[in-house]
Motif scaffolding. Sequence first.
Motif, PDB file in Angstrom:
ATOM      1  N   ASP A 205       0.810  -1.208   0.000  1.00  0.00           N
ATOM      2  CA  ASP A 205       0.000   0.000   0.000  1.00  0.00           C
ATOM      3  C   ASP A 205       0.849   1.268   0.000  1.00  0.00           C
ATOM      4  O   ASP A 205       0.316   2.372  -0.064  1.00  0.00           O
ATOM      5  N   ARG A 206       2.158   1.107   0.096  1.00  0.00           N
ATOM      6  CA  ARG A 206       3.039   2.269   0.147  1.00  0.00           C
ATOM      7  C   ARG A 206       3.966   2.242  -1.068  1.00  0.00           C
ATOM      8  O   ARG A 206       4.341   1.188  -1.566  1.00  0.00           O
ATOM      9  N   ILE A 207       4.343   3.411  -1.497  1.00  0.00           N
ATOM     10  CA  ILE A 207       5.268   3.537  -2.622  1.00  0.00           C
ATOM     11  C   ILE A 207       6.542   4.184  -2.093  1.00  0.00           C
ATOM     12  O   ILE A 207       6.507   5.265  -1.503  1.00  0.00           O
ATOM     13  N   ASN A 208       7.660   3.482  -2.289  1.00  0.00           N
ATOM     14  CA  ASN A 208       8.929   4.033  -1.839  1.00  0.00           C
ATOM     15  C   ASN A 208       9.366   5.140  -2.790  1.00  0.00           C
ATOM     16  O   ASN A 208       9.439   4.939  -4.000  1.00  0.00           O
ATOM     17  N   THR A 209       9.652   6.296  -2.215  1.00  0.00           N
ATOM     18  CA  THR A 209      10.021   7.458  -3.029  1.00  0.00           C
ATOM     19  C   THR A 209      11.322   8.056  -2.511  1.00  0.00           C
ATOM     20  O   THR A 209      11.637   7.959  -1.314  1.00  0.00           O
ATOM     21  N   PRO A 210      12.087   8.713  -3.399  1.00  0.00           N
ATOM     22  CA  PRO A 210      13.374   9.295  -2.981  1.00  0.00           C
ATOM     23  C   PRO A 210      13.181  10.538  -2.125  1.00  0.00           C
ATOM     24  O   PRO A 210      12.112  11.141  -2.091  1.00  0.00           O
ATOM     25  N   SER A 211      14.245  10.940  -1.471  1.00  0.00           N
ATOM     26  CA  SER A 211      14.196  12.077  -0.547  1.00  0.00           C
ATOM     27  C   SER A 211      13.881  13.377  -1.270  1.00  0.00           C
ATOM     28  O   SER A 211      13.226  14.259  -0.714  1.00  0.00           O
ATOM     29  N   ALA A 212      14.335  13.512  -2.519  1.00  0.00           N
ATOM     30  CA  ALA A 212      14.072  14.747  -3.264  1.00  0.00           C
ATOM     31  C   ALA A 212      12.570  14.928  -3.476  1.00  0.00           C
ATOM     32  O   ALA A 212      12.036  16.035  -3.312  1.00  0.00           O
ATOM     33  N   PHE A 213      11.880  13.840  -3.832  1.00  0.00           N
ATOM     34  CA  PHE A 213      10.431  13.935  -3.998  1.00  0.00           C
ATOM     35  C   PHE A 213       9.747  14.173  -2.667  1.00  0.00           C
ATOM     36  O   PHE A 213       8.787  14.962  -2.586  1.00  0.00           O
TER      37      PHE A 213
ATOM     38  N   LEU B  86       2.542  20.075   0.698  1.00  0.00           N
ATOM     39  CA  LEU B  86       1.524  19.727   1.696  1.00  0.00           C
ATOM     40  C   LEU B  86       1.443  20.781   2.793  1.00  0.00           C
ATOM     41  O   LEU B  86       0.357  21.097   3.284  1.00  0.00           O
ATOM     42  N   LEU B  87       2.592  21.345   3.174  1.00  0.00           N
ATOM     43  CA  LEU B  87       2.586  22.397   4.186  1.00  0.00           C
ATOM     44  C   LEU B  87       1.848  23.628   3.671  1.00  0.00           C
ATOM     45  O   LEU B  87       0.985  24.186   4.366  1.00  0.00           O
ATOM     46  N   VAL B  88       2.177  24.035   2.440  1.00  0.00           N
ATOM     47  CA  VAL B  88       1.511  25.206   1.860  1.00  0.00           C
ATOM     48  C   VAL B  88       0.016  24.945   1.689  1.00  0.00           C
ATOM     49  O   VAL B  88      -0.826  25.778   2.057  1.00  0.00           O
ATOM     50  N   TYR B  89      -0.333  23.782   1.147  1.00  0.00           N
ATOM     51  CA  TYR B  89      -1.742  23.462   0.900  1.00  0.00           C
ATOM     52  C   TYR B  89      -2.527  23.415   2.210  1.00  0.00           C
ATOM     53  O   TYR B  89      -3.672  23.897   2.275  1.00  0.00           O
ATOM     54  N   SER B  90      -1.921  22.867   3.259  1.00  0.00           N
ATOM     55  CA  SER B  90      -2.593  22.809   4.560  1.00  0.00           C
ATOM     56  C   SER B  90      -2.843  24.205   5.119  1.00  0.00           C
ATOM     57  O   SER B  90      -3.909  24.477   5.685  1.00  0.00           O
ATOM     58  N   LEU B  91      -1.877  25.102   4.948  1.00  0.00           N
ATOM     59  CA  LEU B  91      -2.055  26.482   5.413  1.00  0.00           C
ATOM     60  C   LEU B  91      -3.152  27.187   4.612  1.00  0.00           C
ATOM     61  O   LEU B  91      -3.955  27.945   5.174  1.00  0.00           O
TER      62      LEU B  91
ATOM     63  N   SER C 175      -0.269  10.671  -7.271  1.00  0.00           N
ATOM     64  CA  SER C 175      -1.387  10.179  -6.471  1.00  0.00           C
ATOM     65  C   SER C 175      -1.072  10.230  -4.985  1.00  0.00           C
ATOM     66  O   SER C 175      -1.976  10.410  -4.154  1.00  0.00           O
ATOM     67  N   ILE C 176       0.202  10.068  -4.628  1.00  0.00           N
ATOM     68  CA  ILE C 176       0.593  10.161  -3.215  1.00  0.00           C
ATOM     69  C   ILE C 176       0.336  11.567  -2.698  1.00  0.00           C
ATOM     70  O   ILE C 176      -0.258  11.761  -1.636  1.00  0.00           O
ATOM     71  N   THR C 177       0.793  12.561  -3.454  1.00  0.00           N
ATOM     72  CA  THR C 177       0.608  13.948  -3.037  1.00  0.00           C
ATOM     73  C   THR C 177      -0.863  14.312  -2.982  1.00  0.00           C
ATOM     74  O   THR C 177      -1.322  14.975  -2.045  1.00  0.00           O
ATOM     75  N   PHE C 178      -1.627  13.886  -3.985  1.00  0.00           N
ATOM     76  CA  PHE C 178      -3.056  14.194  -4.016  1.00  0.00           C
ATOM     77  C   PHE C 178      -3.775  13.624  -2.792  1.00  0.00           C
ATOM     78  O   PHE C 178      -4.528  14.319  -2.106  1.00  0.00           O
ATOM     79  N   SER C 179      -3.546  12.336  -2.502  1.00  0.00           N
ATOM     80  CA  SER C 179      -4.265  11.699  -1.390  1.00  0.00           C
ATOM     81  C   SER C 179      -3.843  12.298  -0.053  1.00  0.00           C
ATOM     82  O   SER C 179      -4.675  12.504   0.842  1.00  0.00           O
ATOM     83  N   LYS C 180      -2.546  12.589   0.107  1.00  0.00           N
ATOM     84  CA  LYS C 180      -2.089  13.207   1.353  1.00  0.00           C
ATOM     85  C   LYS C 180      -2.647  14.620   1.513  1.00  0.00           C
ATOM     86  O   LYS C 180      -2.992  15.038   2.629  1.00  0.00           O
ATOM     87  N   ALA C 181      -2.734  15.342   0.405  1.00  0.00           N
ATOM     88  CA  ALA C 181      -3.261  16.710   0.467  1.00  0.00           C
ATOM     89  C   ALA C 181      -4.706  16.704   0.937  1.00  0.00           C
ATOM     90  O   ALA C 181      -5.112  17.531   1.767  1.00  0.00           O
TER      91      ALA C 181
ATOM     92  N   LYS D 197       7.181  17.094  -1.942  1.00  0.00           N
ATOM     93  CA  LYS D 197       5.818  16.766  -1.512  1.00  0.00           C
ATOM     94  C   LYS D 197       5.497  17.447  -0.185  1.00  0.00           C
ATOM     95  O   LYS D 197       4.423  18.055  -0.029  1.00  0.00           O
ATOM     96  N   ASN D 198       6.411  17.375   0.782  1.00  0.00           N
ATOM     97  CA  ASN D 198       6.152  17.945   2.108  1.00  0.00           C
ATOM     98  C   ASN D 198       6.017  19.464   2.057  1.00  0.00           C
ATOM     99  O   ASN D 198       5.219  20.055   2.787  1.00  0.00           O
ATOM    100  N   ASN D 199       6.805  20.091   1.178  1.00  0.00           N
ATOM    101  CA  ASN D 199       6.679  21.539   1.011  1.00  0.00           C
ATOM    102  C   ASN D 199       5.300  21.904   0.489  1.00  0.00           C
ATOM    103  O   ASN D 199       4.645  22.828   1.003  1.00  0.00           O
TER     104      ASN D 199
END
Length: 461
Positions: A27-35, A43-48, A164-170, A39-41
């Motif tokens: 159920d998880r997709i392994n992604t590199p640190s750059a992504f 998600l932070l902006v979108y959450s704000l 899809s990871i970014t979309f679902s987390k957002a 993604k976290n940047n």
Amino acid sequence: MELFYFLVFGGLSAVVAALELSKSSKDRINTPSAFNAFKNNYLLVYSLMMAGDWLQGPYVYYLYSQYGFGKRDIGHLFIAGFGSSMLFGTIVGSLADKQGRKRASITYCITYILSCITKHSPQYKVLMVGRILGGIATSLLFSAFESWLVAEHNKRGFEQQWLSITFSKAIFLGNGLVAIVSGLFGNLLVDTLGLGPVSPFDAAACFLAIGMAIIMSSWSENYGDPSENKDLLTQFKGAAVAIASDEKIALLGAIQSLFEGSMYTFVFLWTPALSPNGEDIPHGFIFATFMLSSMLGSSIASRLMAQSSPKVESYMQIVFVISSASLLLPIITSFLIAPSKVKGGSISFSGCILVVGFCAFEACVGIFWPSIMKMRSQYIPEEARSTIMNFFRIPLNIFVCIVLYNVDGFPMTIMFGMCSIFLFVAAILQRRLMTIVESQKSKPQDWTALERSAEEESLNV
């Protein structure tokens, strides 16, 4: 507060926690640190950004009523917001594609902050200006940020599946967790601290300002069509040609309008549906429960989109059918359960049934958002993404304005029945979309040819 509300909220919390904790490597997709940093940047902006939006929602109507305006005047204010989004949405979407999505995102922050400031005035004209600004901001919120994300994701060479990871987390964070926390924080400001109904708008402005600072310092600019010789009319024509020439885009727009129109109508109807006789219901707690249901839906969506099967086009048919059935419940209960004539009191038995059904609908909403985002990223041409997405919102805003204008003219069961029919039609259109996708391997739309056609048409006029 009655035990029923705690049972529903606690049950949903347990299911969401179990789903998140039980996720396996499949159920998880392994992604590199750059992504992950990218993604976290976002998600932070979108959450704000969503915090700035959610903090205002529960208190807009209440604030207007505190200023002494009646239901009719307040309805006109709401219509102004949706009408503004309809009239200016396509323009600001086109400007976002041409002038840059980062600039459009910053414009969203500034526009919404100005809208928040107008809430300090009890003058009707000033509040009307605030609603118009809010409508423009809403158009940018639901187009510029997603367009920036998709373009930047592709520009950096990340895998398409990772979107899809970014979309679902957002959606899990912005439309779930942030919504719940914003509701509780707004309640703290207004009721516990006694700072008044304007305080959530001031807090929203602060969150928007913080998000704007992060955008300005960490986002790079990207464009849809940066060429200087494309005016707005040519962009509109090009977007219209894209919609008319690709049935998948047209179907996607119709599906989005039908679902979101039903969703916004539900926002206005759930309170009178649960308290037809003035029952004392905990609005804030029920709202938090609905948002928890949306979190459950986004958690389910993240699992579904991480798998190769079923495809999003396939499972969304089931989602639309379930959402249609859930909004039929008010009609069914009105026939099967005799309505209570006792004024006030606690929630009725039929009201308890409706709460459960409405939670199912909100779970469908949680699945819908990341899924529709994924389909948009696949089928909408990059060069005019914001323009086309705001084209989709025109019929939505017309529908919501009509509903608001005639909200007292139809029985509630008719309104819910209409929404249920719309959602069933969305399921049929989704079936058609899946059939098209399965019958042919879609080739990328020749956007250059489409734009050339639009330019030639404009020169011939």
